[in-house]
Design a protein around this motif. Structure first.
Motif, PDB file in Angstrom:
ATOM      1  N   UNK A  77     -65.893   3.191 -22.368  1.00 49.48           N
ATOM      2  CA  UNK A  77     -64.897   3.334 -21.293  1.00 49.48           C
ATOM      3  C   UNK A  77     -64.131   2.033 -21.094  1.00 49.48           C
ATOM      4  N   UNK A  78     -64.859   0.919 -21.051  1.00 53.12           N
ATOM      5  CA  UNK A  78     -64.202  -0.373 -20.787  1.00 53.12           C
ATOM      6  C   UNK A  78     -63.304  -0.815 -21.941  1.00 53.12           C
ATOM      7  N   UNK A  79     -63.545  -0.281 -23.147  1.00 51.39           N
ATOM      8  CA  UNK A  79     -62.726  -0.683 -24.298  1.00 51.39           C
ATOM      9  C   UNK A  79     -61.268  -0.293 -24.128  1.00 51.39           C
ATOM     10  N   UNK A  80     -61.014   0.763 -23.347  1.00 49.65           N
ATOM     11  CA  UNK A  80     -59.624   1.173 -23.117  1.00 49.65           C
ATOM     12  C   UNK A  80     -58.884   0.144 -22.258  1.00 49.65           C
ATOM     13  N   UNK A 141     -65.028  -3.730 -31.474  1.00 45.37           N
ATOM     14  CA  UNK A 141     -64.501  -5.086 -31.613  1.00 45.37           C
ATOM     15  C   UNK A 141     -63.975  -5.331 -33.027  1.00 45.37           C
ATOM     16  N   UNK A 142     -64.739  -4.907 -34.034  1.00 45.47           N
ATOM     17  CA  UNK A 142     -64.309  -5.139 -35.412  1.00 45.47           C
ATOM     18  C   UNK A 142     -63.067  -4.314 -35.734  1.00 45.47           C
ATOM     19  N   UNK A 143     -62.970  -3.103 -35.147  1.00 46.47           N
ATOM     20  CA  UNK A 143     -61.743  -2.321 -35.334  1.00 46.47           C
ATOM     21  C   UNK A 143     -60.547  -3.053 -34.735  1.00 46.47           C
ATOM     22  N   UNK A 144     -60.766  -3.702 -33.608  1.00 51.43           N
ATOM     23  CA  UNK A 144     -59.710  -4.516 -33.009  1.00 51.43           C
ATOM     24  C   UNK A 144     -59.326  -5.677 -33.932  1.00 51.43           C
ATOM     25  N   UNK A 145     -60.334  -6.270 -34.560  1.00 52.66           N
ATOM     26  CA  UNK A 145     -60.090  -7.429 -35.423  1.00 52.66           C
ATOM     27  C   UNK A 145     -59.280  -7.069 -36.673  1.00 52.66           C
ATOM     28  N   UNK A 146     -59.403  -5.837 -37.155  1.00 52.12           N
ATOM     29  CA  UNK A 146     -58.698  -5.485 -38.394  1.00 52.12           C
ATOM     30  C   UNK A 146     -57.290  -4.975 -38.129  1.00 52.12           C
ATOM     31  N   UNK A 147     -56.901  -4.888 -36.863  1.00 53.04           N
ATOM     32  CA  UNK A 147     -55.527  -4.457 -36.585  1.00 53.04           C
ATOM     33  C   UNK A 147     -54.550  -5.449 -37.202  1.00 53.04           C
ATOM     34  N   UNK A 148     -53.559  -4.928 -37.895  1.00 54.56           N
ATOM     35  CA  UNK A 148     -52.599  -5.783 -38.572  1.00 54.56           C
ATOM     36  C   UNK A 148     -52.926  -6.006 -40.037  1.00 54.56           C
ATOM     37  N   UNK A 149     -54.168  -5.728 -40.441  1.00 55.57           N
ATOM     38  CA  UNK A 149     -54.532  -5.815 -41.852  1.00 55.57           C
ATOM     39  C   UNK A 149     -54.098  -4.524 -42.554  1.00 55.57           C
TER      40      UNK A 149
END
Length: 265
Positions: A77-80, A141-149
């Motif tokens: 929930x907090x990830x949104x 978190x890792x999905x967030x990190x790969x944004x832009x790759x």
């Protein structure tokens, strides 16, 4: 050939000490849980709540299960809010939604569906809670990190949603069948019937694995694949122990019923 095929299904990921720590901790945690189940050192819940020392702190099963699942629900929930989807695209939104729905379903089942017959060891609740929380939060978190790759050349996210939906519906259906095995005040166990219970003793675990496969296909990060592999290894061992338990308790338990995978295992 195989590494090249795998490479086409996985995001390129930025290298950092945090990412490496997530990988290391996850591998250690799921490895420990899988090996422990395989050698008979079971986590203290469900049929195995009293398999350890009598000096352990016991919780009512409902309280223990809520403790196990709720932190991961809160992470979803907090990830949104923590990671707004302005630049994340549809894949990131799908992953956050799938994780949140999965753990919301878990909590709702604990509150309104499951009928509990025993207790849950506090240490077990904390181990499960921390493992799920680490996996859920790290996948996000890792999905967030790969944004832009660059996206993987083979896009599996829509297949992942389909597998996730099959997993979550199948898991709920077999949990529903289990909930109908006993009356509210009945604390005993009977041989499960209906659905895939005629083929395997733990079809709800089979569909749980499909749910995690759905996560990994949506995400397509190496970490999500590792989480799925670890969860599958643990549930394979747990289902085997559950099958052995049924054989020890019921002389008429069907010998042709497998543990997890119909006709195979």
């Amino acid at each position: 050939m195989l590494p090249k095929m795998l490479k086409s299904c996985v995001f390129q990921e930025p290298s950092s000490i945090y990412t490496k720590a997530f990988y290391g901790l996850t591998i250690l945690a799921v490895g420990y849980l899988g090996i422990s189940e395989a050698i008979g050192k079971h986590l203290g819940y469900s049929k195995f709540w009293n398999s350890g020392s009598n000096t352990q702190i016991l919780l009512p099963s409902k309280v223990g299960m809520l403790l196990a699942y709720t932190p991961s629900l809160l992470a979803g929930v907090s990830s949104f809010w923590v990671f707004p989807n302005d630049d994340g695209g549809i894949r990131f939104l799908m992953l956050k939604s799938a994780i949140t729905i999965h753990f919301l379903k878990r909590d709702l089942e604990v509150l309104f569906l499951h009928k509990f017959s025993g207790y849950m060891v506090l240490n077990t609740a904390l181990i499960i809670s921390s493992t799920y929380l680490t996996s859920a939060a790290s996948m996000i978190y890792i999905q967030h990190r790969v944004q832009g790759f660059p996206e993987p050349s083979v896009d599996l996210k829509y297949l992942g949603i389909l597998v996730f939906l099959v997993g979550i519906v199948g898991n709920f259906y077999h949990h529903y069948l289990l909930s109908k095995l006993r009356d509210k005040n009945d604390k005993g166990y009977t041989i499960p019937r209906g659905g895939l219970f005629s083929l395997v003793v733990c079809p709800h675990y089979l569909f749980e694995i499909l749910t995690f496969i759905g996560f990994s296909l949506i995400s397509q990060t190496l970490f999500s694949y590792l989480c799925t592999a670890g969860s599958a290894a643990y549930l394979l061992a747990r289902s085997s122990a559950t099958r052995n338990w049924y054989h020890s308790k019921f002389e008429d338990f069907p010998k042709n019923v497998k543990a997890l995978i119909p006709y195979v295992f």
